[in-house]
Design a protein around this motif. Structure first.
Motif, PDB file in Angstrom:
ATOM      1  N   PRO A 118       0.819  -1.209   0.000  1.00 37.28           N
ATOM      2  CA  PRO A 118       0.000   0.000   0.000  1.00 37.28           C
ATOM      3  C   PRO A 118       0.856   1.262   0.000  1.00 37.28           C
ATOM      4  O   PRO A 118       1.981   1.278   0.525  1.00 37.28           O
ATOM      5  N   SER A 122      -2.509   5.014   2.738  1.00 39.54           N
ATOM      6  CA  SER A 122      -3.636   4.560   1.933  1.00 39.54           C
ATOM      7  C   SER A 122      -4.488   3.514   2.636  1.00 39.54           C
ATOM      8  O   SER A 122      -5.613   3.260   2.223  1.00 39.54           O
ATOM      9  N   ARG A 123      -3.946   2.873   3.687  1.00 33.82           N
ATOM     10  CA  ARG A 123      -4.696   1.851   4.409  1.00 33.82           C
ATOM     11  C   ARG A 123      -4.512   2.032   5.907  1.00 33.82           C
ATOM     12  O   ARG A 123      -3.433   2.397   6.367  1.00 33.82           O
ATOM     13  N   ARG A 124      -5.552   1.746   6.639  1.00 37.50           N
ATOM     14  CA  ARG A 124      -5.557   1.957   8.078  1.00 37.50           C
ATOM     15  C   ARG A 124      -4.969   0.754   8.796  1.00 37.50           C
ATOM     16  O   ARG A 124      -5.299  -0.386   8.492  1.00 37.50           O
ATOM     17  N   THR A 145      -2.851  -4.012   8.210  1.00 36.69           N
ATOM     18  CA  THR A 145      -3.728  -3.104   7.489  1.00 36.69           C
ATOM     19  C   THR A 145      -5.120  -3.711   7.359  1.00 36.69           C
ATOM     20  O   THR A 145      -5.281  -4.935   7.357  1.00 36.69           O
ATOM     21  N   ASP A 146      -6.134  -2.845   7.271  1.00 38.15           N
ATOM     22  CA  ASP A 146      -7.517  -3.305   7.235  1.00 38.15           C
ATOM     23  C   ASP A 146      -7.987  -3.692   5.836  1.00 38.15           C
ATOM     24  O   ASP A 146      -9.143  -4.050   5.634  1.00 38.15           O
ATOM     25  N   HIS A 147      -7.078  -3.644   4.867  1.00 38.76           N
ATOM     26  CA  HIS A 147      -7.404  -3.995   3.475  1.00 38.76           C
ATOM     27  C   HIS A 147      -6.169  -4.619   2.853  1.00 38.76           C
ATOM     28  O   HIS A 147      -5.056  -4.163   3.088  1.00 38.76           O
ATOM     29  N   GLU A 163      -8.952 -10.056  -2.890  1.00 41.39           N
ATOM     30  CA  GLU A 163      -9.019  -8.831  -2.105  1.00 41.39           C
ATOM     31  C   GLU A 163      -9.772  -9.110  -0.814  1.00 41.39           C
ATOM     32  O   GLU A 163     -10.763  -9.833  -0.802  1.00 41.39           O
ATOM     33  N   THR A 165     -10.922  -7.520   3.331  1.00 36.67           N
ATOM     34  CA  THR A 165     -10.992  -6.486   4.354  1.00 36.67           C
ATOM     35  C   THR A 165     -11.137  -7.167   5.714  1.00 36.67           C
ATOM     36  O   THR A 165     -11.466  -8.349   5.803  1.00 36.67           O
TER      37      THR A 165
END
Length: 220
Positions: A118, A122-124, A145-147, A163, A165
Motif C-alpha cells: 500500500p 492509503s490503508r488503516r 492493514t484493514d485492506h 481482495e 478487508t
C-alpha cells in the motif's frame, strides 16, 4: 491462522470462492473430502524460517493433492488459513476459509501470491488479536492493514486477484508472511514474543489433543 468464529462457516449465499461470489457453498469444501491430514509444523522448525520456492509446475495431480491435504489439515486444526510450509512443503501456496468483518466467507487457494504494497497513508492499521496454527495455543495483538490485495495464480496457472478487508485481510497478510519465512511472532516486541512462546508451552498439548480428536471424528 485460527478461525475467529467457527459459526461463520455456513452453507449460505454469502460466500466468495476464489474471489468470486457463488450462489451457495457447503460447510466443508470438497477438498476436505479428498484430503489426508498432514502434521502441522511448529515455530522453531527450519522450514518456517526460510522463503518458500515458487511453484513452476501447474495442473499436476501432486499440486491438487497438496491443496486437498492442506484444506483438510486446516479444518482439523480449526484454521482460517494455512501455508504450504506449515505442512512441511516449501512452496509458495496457501489455502483459506475465512470470514471478513461483514460476515462474508472467503474460500480458496492461491499459488505464488504477491501482496500489494500500500502507498503511504492509503490503508488503516488495525490492532487485533492474532494466532497461528504453528504457534499452537498462543494469541497476541498484531498490527495489520484493514485492506489487502494478493495477486497470484490458481493451481492450473490461471491468474487470480484476491481482495480482503477486516479479518480476511489479516489472514491474507498472515499467510503471505509465512511464505516469506516469517510468523506473526516476528512482528512482536521481544517481550511479547516471549509471552507468546510461554502461552504455547502451556497450551500446546491441549491444542494437539483437540486436533487429534477432531481428525478422528472426521475419519469416521
Amino acid at each position: 491462522m485460527p478461525v475467529r468464529d467457527e459459526g461463520t462457516r455456513t452453507a449460505d449465499r454469502r460466500v466468495r470462492l476464489q474471489g468470486r461470489p457463488v450462489d451457495s457453498y457447503p460447510v466443508l469444501p470438497p477438498e476436505v473430502e479428498r484430503g489426508a491430514v498432514r502434521r502441522i509444523t511448529v515455530v522453531g522448525e527450519e522450514v518456517l524460517a526460510r522463503p518458500c520456492r515458487e511453484v513452476t509446475e501447474f495442473g499436476s495431480p501432486e499440486l491438487s493433492a497438496l491443496i486437498d491435504d492442506m484444506f483438510l489439515t486446516m479444518h482439523v486444526a480449526d484454521g482460517a488459513g494455512l501455508a504450504a510450509n506449515q505442512v512441511g512443503v516449501d512452496l509458495r501456496l496457501f489455502v483459506y476459509d475465512c470470514p471478513d468483518d461483514n460476515g462474508i466467507r472467503h474460500v480458496g487457494h492461491i499459488v505464488n501470491p504477491v501482496l500489494d504494497t500500500p502507498g503511504p497513508g492509503s490503508r488503516r492499521l488495525v490492532d487485533d488479536s492474532e494466532g497461528c496454527l504453528s504457534v499452537p495455543g498462543a494469541t497476541m495483538v498484531v498490527s495489520r492493514t484493514d485492506h489487502a490485495v494478493v495477486r497470484g495464480s490458481d493451481k492450473d496457472g490461471n491468474p487470480l486477484v484476491i481482495e480482503g478487508t477486516g479479518y480476511f485481510a489479516r489472514c491474507l497478510q498472515h499467510e503471505t508472511d509465512h511464505l516469506s519465512g516469517h510468523t506473526y511472532l516476528d512482528r512482536l516486541s521481544r517481550r511479547d514474543r516471549k509471552d507468546a512462546l510461554r502461552q504455547m508451552e502451556d497450551r500446546r498439548e491441549a491444542v494437539f489433543a483437540r486436533r487429534a480428536s477432531k481428525a478422528a471424528d472426521m475419519s469416521r
